[in-house]
Scaffold this motif. Structure first.
Motif, PDB file in Angstrom:
ATOM      1  N   TRP A 192       1.125  -1.187  -0.165  1.00  0.00           N
ATOM      2  CA  TRP A 192      -0.128   0.251  -0.375  1.00  0.00           C
ATOM      3  C   TRP A 192       0.765   0.970   0.270  1.00  0.00           C
ATOM      4  O   TRP A 192       0.449   2.335  -0.133  1.00  0.00           O
ATOM      5  CB  TRP A 192      -1.004  -0.166   1.577  1.00  0.00           C
ATOM      6  CG  TRP A 192      -0.687  -0.875   2.472  1.00  0.00           C
ATOM      7  CD1 TRP A 192      -0.348  -1.787   2.471  1.00  0.00           C
ATOM      8  CD2 TRP A 192       0.247  -0.092   3.266  1.00  0.00           C
ATOM      9  NE1 TRP A 192      -0.154  -2.542   4.257  1.00  0.00           N
ATOM     10  CE2 TRP A 192       0.748  -1.083   4.168  1.00  0.00           C
ATOM     11  CE3 TRP A 192       1.063   1.402   3.666  1.00  0.00           C
ATOM     12  CZ2 TRP A 192       1.493  -0.911   5.291  1.00  0.00           C
ATOM     13  CZ3 TRP A 192       2.032   1.473   4.793  1.00  0.00           C
ATOM     14  CH2 TRP A 192       2.056  -0.346   5.762  1.00  0.00           C
ATOM     15  N   VAL A 193       2.104   0.999  -0.138  1.00  0.00           N
ATOM     16  CA  VAL A 193       3.155   2.476  -0.183  1.00  0.00           C
ATOM     17  C   VAL A 193       3.439   3.302  -1.899  1.00  0.00           C
ATOM     18  O   VAL A 193       3.036   3.977  -0.799  1.00  0.00           O
ATOM     19  CB  VAL A 193       4.345   1.949   1.040  1.00  0.00           C
ATOM     20  CG1 VAL A 193       4.959   3.218   0.550  1.00  0.00           C
ATOM     21  CG2 VAL A 193       3.890   1.918   2.182  1.00  0.00           C
ATOM     22  N   PRO A 194       3.233   2.090  -2.358  1.00  0.00           N
ATOM     23  CA  PRO A 194       3.412   2.735  -3.479  1.00  0.00           C
ATOM     24  C   PRO A 194       2.511   3.856  -3.848  1.00  0.00           C
ATOM     25  O   PRO A 194       2.813   4.986  -4.682  1.00  0.00           O
ATOM     26  CB  PRO A 194       3.695   1.207  -4.395  1.00  0.00           C
ATOM     27  CG  PRO A 194       4.243   1.414  -3.275  1.00  0.00           C
ATOM     28  CD  PRO A 194       4.159   0.983  -2.096  1.00  0.00           C
ATOM     29  N   PRO A 195       1.177   3.119  -4.082  1.00  0.00           N
ATOM     30  CA  PRO A 195      -0.002   4.529  -4.069  1.00  0.00           C
ATOM     31  C   PRO A 195       0.394   5.287  -3.632  1.00  0.00           C
ATOM     32  O   PRO A 195       0.185   6.238  -4.254  1.00  0.00           O
ATOM     33  CB  PRO A 195      -0.908   3.455  -4.616  1.00  0.00           C
ATOM     34  CG  PRO A 195      -0.371   1.980  -4.029  1.00  0.00           C
ATOM     35  CD  PRO A 195       0.892   1.840  -3.547  1.00  0.00           C
ATOM     36  N   ILE A 196       0.464   5.607  -2.372  1.00  0.00           N
ATOM     37  CA  ILE A 196       0.205   6.508  -1.538  1.00  0.00           C
ATOM     38  C   ILE A 196       1.128   7.511  -2.576  1.00  0.00           C
ATOM     39  O   ILE A 196       1.710   8.955  -1.509  1.00  0.00           O
ATOM     40  CB  ILE A 196       0.537   6.110  -0.647  1.00  0.00           C
ATOM     41  CG1 ILE A 196      -0.818   5.759   0.254  1.00  0.00           C
ATOM     42  CG2 ILE A 196       0.488   8.008   0.967  1.00  0.00           C
ATOM     43  CD1 ILE A 196      -0.493   4.549   2.019  1.00  0.00           C
ATOM     44  N   ALA A 197       2.673   7.056  -1.694  1.00  0.00           N
ATOM     45  CA  ALA A 197       3.346   7.882  -2.718  1.00  0.00           C
ATOM     46  C   ALA A 197       3.837   8.326  -4.183  1.00  0.00           C
ATOM     47  O   ALA A 197       4.369   9.716  -4.214  1.00  0.00           O
ATOM     48  CB  ALA A 197       5.300   6.864  -3.189  1.00  0.00           C
ATOM     49  N   ASP A 198       3.270   7.883  -4.171  1.00  0.00           N
ATOM     50  CA  ASP A 198       2.552   8.137  -6.207  1.00  0.00           C
ATOM     51  C   ASP A 198       1.937   9.556  -6.387  1.00  0.00           C
ATOM     52  O   ASP A 198       1.905  10.055  -7.569  1.00  0.00           O
ATOM     53  CB  ASP A 198       1.662   7.081  -6.610  1.00  0.00           C
ATOM     54  CG  ASP A 198       2.644   5.950  -7.635  1.00  0.00           C
ATOM     55  OD1 ASP A 198       3.559   6.149  -7.519  1.00  0.00           O
ATOM     56  OD2 ASP A 198       1.636   5.226  -8.007  1.00  0.00           O
ATOM     57  N   GLN A 199       0.864   9.301  -5.358  1.00  0.00           N
ATOM     58  CA  GLN A 199       0.133  10.863  -4.976  1.00  0.00           C
ATOM     59  C   GLN A 199       0.976  11.784  -4.664  1.00  0.00           C
ATOM     60  O   GLN A 199       0.403  12.914  -5.008  1.00  0.00           O
ATOM     61  CB  GLN A 199      -0.342  10.648  -4.174  1.00  0.00           C
ATOM     62  CG  GLN A 199      -1.837   9.162  -3.713  1.00  0.00           C
ATOM     63  CD  GLN A 199      -2.630   8.918  -2.726  1.00  0.00           C
ATOM     64  OE1 GLN A 199      -2.776  10.129  -1.823  1.00  0.00           O
ATOM     65  NE2 GLN A 199      -3.299   7.806  -2.542  1.00  0.00           N
ATOM     66  N   HIS A 200       2.591  11.772  -4.316  1.00  0.00           N
ATOM     67  CA  HIS A 200       3.489  12.630  -3.679  1.00  0.00           C
ATOM     68  C   HIS A 200       3.919  12.627  -4.637  1.00  0.00           C
ATOM     69  O   HIS A 200       5.287  13.574  -4.323  1.00  0.00           O
ATOM     70  CB  HIS A 200       3.698  13.250  -2.018  1.00  0.00           C
ATOM     71  CG  HIS A 200       2.698  13.064  -1.731  1.00  0.00           C
ATOM     72  ND1 HIS A 200       1.763  14.405  -0.659  1.00  0.00           N
ATOM     73  CD2 HIS A 200       2.093  11.641  -0.890  1.00  0.00           C
ATOM     74  CE1 HIS A 200       0.444  13.545  -0.576  1.00  0.00           C
ATOM     75  NE2 HIS A 200       1.016  12.708  -0.524  1.00  0.00           N
ATOM     76  N   GLN A 201       4.216  11.801  -5.944  1.00  0.00           N
ATOM     77  CA  GLN A 201       5.318  12.247  -6.673  1.00  0.00           C
ATOM     78  C   GLN A 201       6.813  11.400  -6.397  1.00  0.00           C
ATOM     79  O   GLN A 201       7.777  12.045  -6.445  1.00  0.00           O
ATOM     80  CB  GLN A 201       5.288  12.873  -7.806  1.00  0.00           C
ATOM     81  CG  GLN A 201       4.273  13.906  -8.236  1.00  0.00           C
ATOM     82  CD  GLN A 201       4.290  14.899  -9.340  1.00  0.00           C
ATOM     83  OE1 GLN A 201       4.848  15.346  -9.021  1.00  0.00           O
ATOM     84  NE2 GLN A 201       4.026  14.512 -10.887  1.00  0.00           N
ATOM     85  N   VAL A 202       6.358  10.548  -5.265  1.00  0.00           N
ATOM     86  CA  VAL A 202       7.832   9.727  -4.376  1.00  0.00           C
ATOM     87  C   VAL A 202       8.396   8.761  -4.723  1.00  0.00           C
ATOM     88  O   VAL A 202       7.796   8.137  -4.668  1.00  0.00           O
ATOM     89  CB  VAL A 202       7.547   9.721  -2.975  1.00  0.00           C
ATOM     90  CG1 VAL A 202       8.640   9.434  -2.714  1.00  0.00           C
ATOM     91  CG2 VAL A 202       7.192  11.296  -2.705  1.00  0.00           C
ATOM     92  N   PRO A 203       9.080   8.185  -6.020  1.00  0.00           N
ATOM     93  CA  PRO A 203       9.118   6.655  -6.429  1.00  0.00           C
ATOM     94  C   PRO A 203       9.801   6.147  -5.574  1.00  0.00           C
ATOM     95  O   PRO A 203      10.109   6.552  -4.091  1.00  0.00           O
ATOM     96  CB  PRO A 203      10.417   6.805  -7.603  1.00  0.00           C
ATOM     97  CG  PRO A 203      11.138   8.160  -6.656  1.00  0.00           C
ATOM     98  CD  PRO A 203      10.138   9.271  -6.220  1.00  0.00           C
ATOM     99  N   CYS A 204       9.301   4.920  -5.281  1.00  0.00           N
ATOM    100  CA  CYS A 204       9.236   3.839  -4.320  1.00  0.00           C
ATOM    101  C   CYS A 204      10.529   2.558  -5.376  1.00  0.00           C
ATOM    102  O   CYS A 204      10.675   2.454  -6.027  1.00  0.00           O
ATOM    103  CB  CYS A 204       8.252   3.041  -4.127  1.00  0.00           C
ATOM    104  SG  CYS A 204       7.326   4.013  -3.156  1.00  0.00           S
ATOM    105  N   ALA A 205      11.826   2.247  -4.241  1.00  0.00           N
ATOM    106  CA  ALA A 205      12.541   1.245  -3.800  1.00  0.00           C
ATOM    107  C   ALA A 205      12.030  -0.080  -3.074  1.00  0.00           C
ATOM    108  O   ALA A 205      12.151   0.110  -1.518  1.00  0.00           O
ATOM    109  CB  ALA A 205      13.641   1.439  -4.319  1.00  0.00           C
TER     110      ALA A 205
END
Length: 497
Positions: free
Chosen positions: A160-173
């Motif tokens: 559930w972290v990547p969809p939340i990060a996408d809202q703020h345009q923060v990439p995930c690894a």
């Protein structure tokens, strides 16, 4: 939400004091609630901070934060710890915030509670990005933690972290704390879709994407355990589904290994996953932190033993040991007639481990064997000149700690990717597995035979030689540091684009 740590004045992106270097990355790290995950995540955070590449906001829950070793003073300004309150879930014991707090059958409920951190995480990230936007709009403050996060590094369970990060345009690894062997064997969802595996038999031979010859496969008793994570559990998702959810939404996969240890398997990963798959090195801890009461007595006992004469025995805290397992292991060590130091730790949800020993056992092995049911400083023990081999469950962290000190392995894997690690280490000529029946049971004779092969027989010299050769390769601290440098370059490349 609670935090500690502070500003990191003077840190730069190159670690060399160059005032023209770009500012350090702001990396958020969010591991799963198990100390086998928390520790390597924190070690990666330390390496990124120490080499000048990043300031790190490290997320976990209050009780886990309180049990983590203190940060080195020189890094405390560059790593801040943020606590997110774990929600209450019916059936989960009060105060349970890690896998060490629950029996295996309750871990599914811990994952359900972990999913309840989505809302607190969303609030945290929104606040962090709002602070960063104000900073970029002219705040100009000296605190690098006020910058908008450049990356969020997540574990296998928090899809559930990547969809939340996408809202703020923060990439995930995605940081996989498992070996290259595990990443290669399980593969991405696309590989599973092309070659579905759902039954235990499907995991008992190497997958078609691993070039032959290969022994990378599970034994029958392991395969039964491995097939279970492909089915939904009490958390509402399967573990495999969680892994795929994270992998598909993350731009980069980071893993804890290096080609010196796993060779061709490392080179296979980028093509298999069709994205950057970057080794972070082995991330070996420098020490055990607080040794605890009794540690000095153990070291003094080792001081009195001949060089390379002692087998260190430790099976972690989460191996599903039965009373029969403990008894047969104990009697096997006695039968092998080798010196040993056994860290017999309480299992999750279990009672006093020492009560499982055969009657009169400690009296019979007195002088050549020590059973310690309290804290054992594993790194100090493995580094001691008296220790000649490690009888291990083949957890990846323990395995690489042993190789760091040039110790051959007596291998007794139980769960997760431990069987794959054991096969890979045996293929490298680094040790032997304890013989087991199809149902996973093992006996004292098998334990004794494996210990003798590594410690007493002529073939043991080959295992010791191979382990020492690998120790030389892993002893190159500069090379291990370069893996962290290359990882930082990958992350920076994306943040500057």
């Amino acid at each position: 939400m609670a935090t500690n740590g502070g500003g990191a004045g003077g840190l730069n992106g190159g670690g060399d004091g160059d005032a023209s270097a770009p500012p350090p990355l702001h990396v958020v790290m969010f591991p799963w609630l198990a100390f086998g995950h928390l520790i390597p995540f924190l070690e990666l955070a330390k390496r990124l901070a120490a080499r000048g590449h990043a300031v790190v906001t490290f997320l976990s829950t209050p009780r886990n934060v309180s049990r983590m070793a203190p940060l080195p003073p020189e890094l405390s300004a560059y790593i801040r710890i943020v606590s997110l309150q774990l929600p209450v879930v019916d059936g989960l014991p009060d105060g349970a915030e890690s896998t060490a707090d629950v029996p295996p059958e309750k871990v599914e409920l811990l994952k359900k509670a972990f999913d309840g951190l989505a809302a607190p995480f969303a609030t945290f990230l929104a606040d962090a990005c709002a602070d960063g936007d104000r900073e970029g709009a002219g705040g100009g403050g000296p605190d690098p933690f006020s910058r908008k996060p450049d990356w969020v590094v997540v574990d296998f369970a928090n899809g559930w972290v990547p969809p939340i990060a996408d809202q703020h345009q923060v990439p995930c690894a995605n940081f996989s704390i498992f070996s290259a062997a595990g990443l290669a064997f399980f593969g991405p969802k696309a590989a599973h879709d092309a070659y579905p595996r759902t039954e235990p038999e499907d995991f008992m031979s190497p997958p078609p994407w691993i070039p032959p010859p290969s022994t990378l496969a599970f034994r029958r008793h392991e395969a039964v355990w491995i097939a279970a994570p492909y089915r939904p559990n009490a958390s509402g998702l399967s573990d495999a589904g969680r892994v795929w959810q994270v992998q598909q939404r993350c731009e980069v996969t980071i893993y804890r290994s290096c080609p010196e240890v796993e060779g061709q398997l490392c080179h296979l990963l980028e093509g298999l996953y069709n994205k950057p798959v970057v080794p972070a090195g082995l991330l070996l801890p420098s020490d055990d932190g607080d040794d605890g009461a009794g540690a000095d007595d153990l070291i003094r006992w080792l001081d009195d033993q001949p060089a390379r004469s002692v087998v260190y025995v430790a099976l972690g805290t989460e191996a599903p040991l039965t009373a029969t397992n403990v008894r047969e292991l104990a009697l096997g060590l006695e039968l092998a007639d080798a010196r040993f130091l056994w860290a017999l730790r309480r299992q999750s949800g279990g009672g006093d481990a020492g009560e499982l020993l055969p009657e009169g056992y400690e009296e019979r092995v007195a002088g050549r064997g020590v059973v310690e049911t309290g804290w054992v400083p594993q790194v100090r023990v493995l580094a001691h000149a008296a220790v000649g081999a490690f009888l291990t469950h083949c957890g990846w962290g323990s395995t690489v700690e042993s190789l760091r000190f040039g110790l051959p392995l007596v291998m007794l894997p139980f769960i997760t990717d431990q069987g794959l690690i054991a096969r890979a280490m045996a293929d490298r000529g680094l040790g032997v597995e304890v013989a087991r029946d199809d149902d996973g049971s093992f006996g004292r004779d098998g334990v004794a035979a494996a210990v003798r092969r590594v410690m007493a027989e002529e073939g043991g010299k080959v295992f010791a030689h191979n382990a020492r050769e690998l120790q030389v390769a892993l002893g190159d601290g500069a090379r291990q540091g370069r893996y962290v440098d290359e990882l930082a370059k990958r992350l920076r490349r994306r943040s500057l684009s």
